[in-house]
Design a protein around this motif. Structure first.
Motif, short mmCIF file in Angstrom:
data_model
loop_
_atom_site.label_atom_id
_atom_site.label_comp_id
_atom_site.label_asym_id
_atom_site.label_seq_id
_atom_site.Cartn_x
_atom_site.Cartn_y
_atom_site.Cartn_z
N UNK A 466 1.06 -1.17 0.07
CA UNK A 466 0.17 0.01 0.22
C UNK A 466 0.84 1.17 -0.13
N UNK A 467 1.82 1.44 0.75
CA UNK A 467 2.64 2.39 0.89
C UNK A 467 3.74 2.43 -0.23
N UNK A 468 4.05 1.48 -0.68
CA UNK A 468 4.87 1.58 -1.82
C UNK A 468 4.02 2.29 -3.12
N UNK A 475 4.36 10.30 -3.49
CA UNK A 475 5.71 10.93 -3.23
C UNK A 475 6.77 11.22 -4.02
N UNK A 476 6.65 10.48 -5.23
CA UNK A 476 7.69 10.72 -6.53
C UNK A 476 6.85 11.98 -7.67
N UNK A 477 7.67 12.69 -8.08
CA UNK A 477 7.25 13.39 -9.19
C UNK A 477 7.37 12.44 -10.20
N UNK A 478 6.57 13.22 -11.32
CA UNK A 478 6.69 12.37 -12.63
C UNK A 478 7.90 12.23 -13.33
N UNK A 479 9.04 12.99 -13.17
CA UNK A 479 10.34 12.94 -13.57
C UNK A 479 10.91 11.90 -12.99
#
Length: 494
Positions: A466-468, A475-479
């Protein structure tokens, strides 16, 4: 290679701790932690001078000529030997007096504790003079060699731990003596490798007053931060011994072992990144430097977060499987230590910016202030009758405030882009952390309903998945997502 080294070291260290705890017993394990901790208190000097050596070597390697490499390395050897000898003198006088007259140690273990202390001092000196060779390998980014040597070292320590059961001699003394021999062997390996592979590691006596002055100026401010950090760790360890006895030290020792194992994931990541940050600064590639700092801050936190979540909800089970005899308070201490390290990890990358610039005074002052507060407030709390675990809550509070203080100092010092840092690092981290709170609360309710091993493992895997997913989407941007997809494709096509 660093992660392979780290995973192997973590597994071996955790098993080694179990073997040592069972071989020494809970009380002797606590004695070893607190007596060895007196010597570890001097490691703030080693940490500061090692950081200075790595900084100056990385900076020189980032320049076009690198003509001062030999001078930097040889001078750092001289400084480490000089400081190491001073530390040995202090340790064998003031430190020995503390062991003999101030620590709470059973009478039957007094003689053994003194021998443990002496061997710990010798081990510290060997590690001290080994630091420049270690720094040279990292500065040259020979991470494979760094990993191999560390793997050899941890396997030797495992053999030492396993051999304890076969000797009738005092196990506490024997363990300390064998660890000294391991440190000596590893130093010889580092020395020969560096002399053969790096031209600047062929020691030549220099006494460049200008460089020595610059080195000590940098190191002295690093020492302040390291000393204050020591107060918050080994200083608190001594407070716990004085107020609560060696059994609580054993519980804290277990918590710190787990904390160190988890933290090694972030530290290994930063070992690879740090040289690039310093070299980028020396070449004035500031945009690339900030990109490295922001990315490594966020990646380090998320990596620790994914590892910590199942540990936090399964602490009791994990410690039961790991250790046959779990010291009292170890479960609670471990959970609080894991939460603290999650907040601490954000400070590692931004601290490298301060080191790269060489402007470390104000940054180290703010570090020293909040680390010292952990010790001072803990002492006051214990005097007022607060429980032992309160020092972990104090540490978490001071870590959060300290992070805010460091960012503000960097803003004033080198015009650190605070708003971009908040947008790219802090906000995604806070969102993911807030999502975890109800999950942790619900997991406690779930354990009260059903706590079979298969159910626990399934639920833990579900939470990690779930958290992954949340980290990937929020948490991560598209780049950053595109970057990871590219890397996975490269690995697949090899």
């Amino acid at each position: 290679m660093l992660y392979f080294r780290m995973i192997l070291m973590m597994l071996v260290n955790l098993y080694t701790s179990r073997v040592v705890l069972n071989a020494l017993g809970v009380e002797n394990f606590g004695i070893y932690n607190v007596v060895g901790g007196i010597v570890v208190m001097f490691s703030f000097l080693q940490g500061a001078t090692t950081t200075a050596t790595q900084r100056f070597l990385n900076y020189e390697l980032g320049t076009t000529d690198g003509k001062n490499l030999l001078k930097v390395f040889s001078s750092s050897i001289e400084v480490h030997i000089f400081i190491g000898l001073i530390c040995v003198c202090i340790a064998e006088s003031i430190g020995l007096w503390i062991v003999c007259h101030k620590l709470s140690i059973p009478i039957e273990s007094r003689d053994a504790s003194i021998w443990v202390y002496h061997f710990s001092v010798f081990t510290f000196f060997i590690n001290m003079i080994n630091a420049p060779y270690n720094a040279a390998i990292i500065a040259h980014e020979k991470m494979g060699v760094y990993a191999y040597i560390a793997i050899v070292e941890v396997i030797m320590k495992l053999l030492v731990a396993c051999s304890l059961v076969y000797f009738l001699f005092d196990k506490l003394i024997l363990y300390a003596a064998l660890l000294f021999i391991v440190a000596l062997i590893i130093h010889i390996v580092y020395l020969f490798y560096c002399r053969i592979c790096f031209c600047e590691c062929k020691f030549k006596f220099y006494w460049d007053f200008t460089f020595i002055k610059k080195f000590f100026s940098f190191s002295s401010w690093m020492l302040m931060g390291s000393l204050a950090s020591l107060l918050s760790t080994q200083g608190v360890n001594i407070l716990l011994n004085i107020f609560f006895g060696p059994l609580v030290n054993a519980a804290r020792g277990v918590a710190c072992q787990v904390q160190a194992a988890v933290n090694s994931f972030a530290l290994n990541f930063m070992v690879a990144v740090n040289p690039q940050i310093v070299k980028s600064y020396s070449q004035q590639k500031l945009d690339y430097m900030y990109h490295l700092v922001f990315a490594s801050s966020k990646f380090s936190f998320f990596l620790l977060f994914i590892i910590s979540i199942p540990l936090l909800i399964n602490t009791d089970l994990i410690l039961t499987l790991w250790l046959k005899n779990i010291p009292e308070y170890a479960v609670l201490f471990t959970r609080l230590a894991l939460i603290d390290i999650l907040f601490q990890v954000l400070n590692i990358p931004i601290g490298v910016i301060s080191q790269a610039s060489g402007k470390v005074r104000n940054y180290q002052l703010i570090m020293a202030l909040f680390f010292s507060l952990i010790f001072v407030i803990s002492y006051i709390a214990f005097e007022k009758g607060a429980p032992a675990y309160s020092t972990f809550l104090i540490a978490i509070f001071c870590t959060v405030l300290g992070t805010i203080g460091r960012i503000l100092v960097l803003k004033k010092m080198i015009d650190f882009p605070v708003l971009i840092y908040l947008k790219k690092v802090v906000f995604p981290v806070i969102i993911i952390f807030l999502f975890s709170l109800p999950v942790l609360f619900l997991s406690d309710i779930y354990w009260n309903i059903k706590s079979s091993l298969s159910a626990i493992l399934f639920f833990s895997l579900l939470i990690v998945s779930l958290f992954s997913y949340l980290i990937w989407k929020i948490g991560l941007s598209s780049s950053e997502r595109f970057f990871f997809i590219q890397k996975l494709q490269q690995i697949k096509n090899r």
